[in-house]
Design an enzyme around this catalytic site. Sequence first.
Site, PDB file in Angstrom:
ATOM      1  N   TYR A   1      34.367  28.765  61.035  1.00  0.00           N
ATOM      2  CA  TYR A   1      35.049  29.348  59.879  1.00  0.00           C
ATOM      3  C   TYR A   1      36.524  28.972  59.867  1.00  0.00           C
ATOM      4  CZ  TYR A   1      37.064  32.819  56.708  1.00  0.00           C
ATOM      5  OH  TYR A   1      37.757  33.438  55.695  1.00  0.00           O
TER       6      TYR A   1
ATOM      7  N   ARG B   1      42.250  39.263  47.257  1.00  0.00           N
ATOM      8  CA  ARG B   1      41.244  40.318  47.432  1.00  0.00           C
ATOM      9  C   ARG B   1      40.422  40.525  46.161  1.00  0.00           C
ATOM     10  NH1 ARG B   1      40.784  40.482  52.813  1.00  0.00           N
ATOM     11  NH2 ARG B   1      42.773  40.949  53.814  1.00  0.00           N
TER      12      ARG B   1
ATOM     13  N   ARG C   1      40.073  23.705  53.743  1.00  0.00           N
ATOM     14  CA  ARG C   1      40.311  24.272  52.412  1.00  0.00           C
ATOM     15  C   ARG C   1      41.800  24.362  52.119  1.00  0.00           C
ATOM     16  NH1 ARG C   1      38.105  30.269  50.921  1.00  0.00           N
ATOM     17  NH2 ARG C   1      39.020  30.691  52.977  1.00  0.00           N
TER      18      ARG C   1
ATOM     19  N   GLU D   1      29.337  42.682  54.496  1.00  0.00           N
ATOM     20  CA  GLU D   1      30.395  42.308  53.553  1.00  0.00           C
ATOM     21  C   GLU D   1      29.854  42.534  52.145  1.00  0.00           C
ATOM     22  OE1 GLU D   1      32.806  38.792  54.259  1.00  0.00           O
ATOM     23  OE2 GLU D   1      32.370  38.103  52.218  1.00  0.00           O
TER      24      GLU D   1
ATOM     25  N   TYR E   1      47.484  36.332  57.037  1.00  0.00           N
ATOM     26  CA  TYR E   1      47.000  36.743  58.353  1.00  0.00           C
ATOM     27  C   TYR E   1      47.821  36.086  59.460  1.00  0.00           C
ATOM     28  CZ  TYR E   1      42.616  39.041  56.882  1.00  0.00           C
ATOM     29  OH  TYR E   1      41.690  39.903  56.354  1.00  0.00           O
TER      30      TYR E   1
END
Length: 329
Positions: free
Chosen positions: A143, A216, A150, A322, A203
Amino acid sequence: MSLSLLSLRSFSSLPTGQVLGGFHVGAASPPAVAWPLQHLPTPVLDGGEALRECWLLPDGAPVLTGEHEGVVWRRSGDLLFGVIDVPEAGVVPEPGRSALQQAAFDIYARIFQLLDAQGLPHLWRLWNYMADINGEADGLERYRQFNIGRGDAFEAGARSVVGRVPAACALGVASGPLTVAFLAGPTPIVPVENPRQVSAFLYPDRYGPRSPTFSRAALVHPPGQEILFVSGTASIVGHETVHPGDVRAQTVESLDNIAAVLAQASLKSRSGPFALGDLGYRAYVRHPADLATVREVVAQRLGDAPVTYVLADVCRSDLLVEIEGQCVR
């Protein structure tokens, strides 16, 4: 031009209208269709053979379909939906990149090229799925490799990696290519963040060399409409996982986070406030044995809101569930 999201028992049962694009979630191969279709080869957990969804346009809406370097796309007016699948086995990475990192970079670079060529530069929503999301290769969790690729592509495509970035999810499945579906338009999103959480794009370094690139939630405004996309939401407070090993508490926390996002979205909405029961949802569950517990908590909080439960791995190995959602007005 109004846009709606429909869940179907079969694509052959589509009502009158034009399909912009859609999704087929289930182990069986999807049918051949004339529009971009993302296949997520993982079981639906709540008794259905498969989840079939499509973005539907009004009857008679003009559509243009094409392909750009593996991106299968369809456009109607100023709305664009596309899907691209890249098997990692066929990727030759540049020096210093893993195959997954290179695949992520290539996919997003091609998407941005298409958007620029179509004059629709703004990504609204992204659906990312990959095999073995929590596995480690080349000394780094997969990930985190995806996030590097990305993010690098966003910067190379002259897109911001903070602030006004699209809503998104990123989940793991047992096997298959890196697959990305997207919805884009001519206007930027209205980003929505969660006051209970650090924005994902901020983060700290402990979560990898590059932060995830998503908001979000996002409000978008096709002509005459407002759509709210809530990104994949899990049991994270601040930037840390809470309630490890406790799927009930994680589900409660995930829904608390969605409620906080909806409160913020309501302040920015043109169409009025949002409540938990206003949305349709997908809930991704890591372990099938946890389904009953997750469903119980969700039913208590969401009432009759439509929810589909899908087997998938969440982006952190200590996260068990999730939940994502959308509301079209």
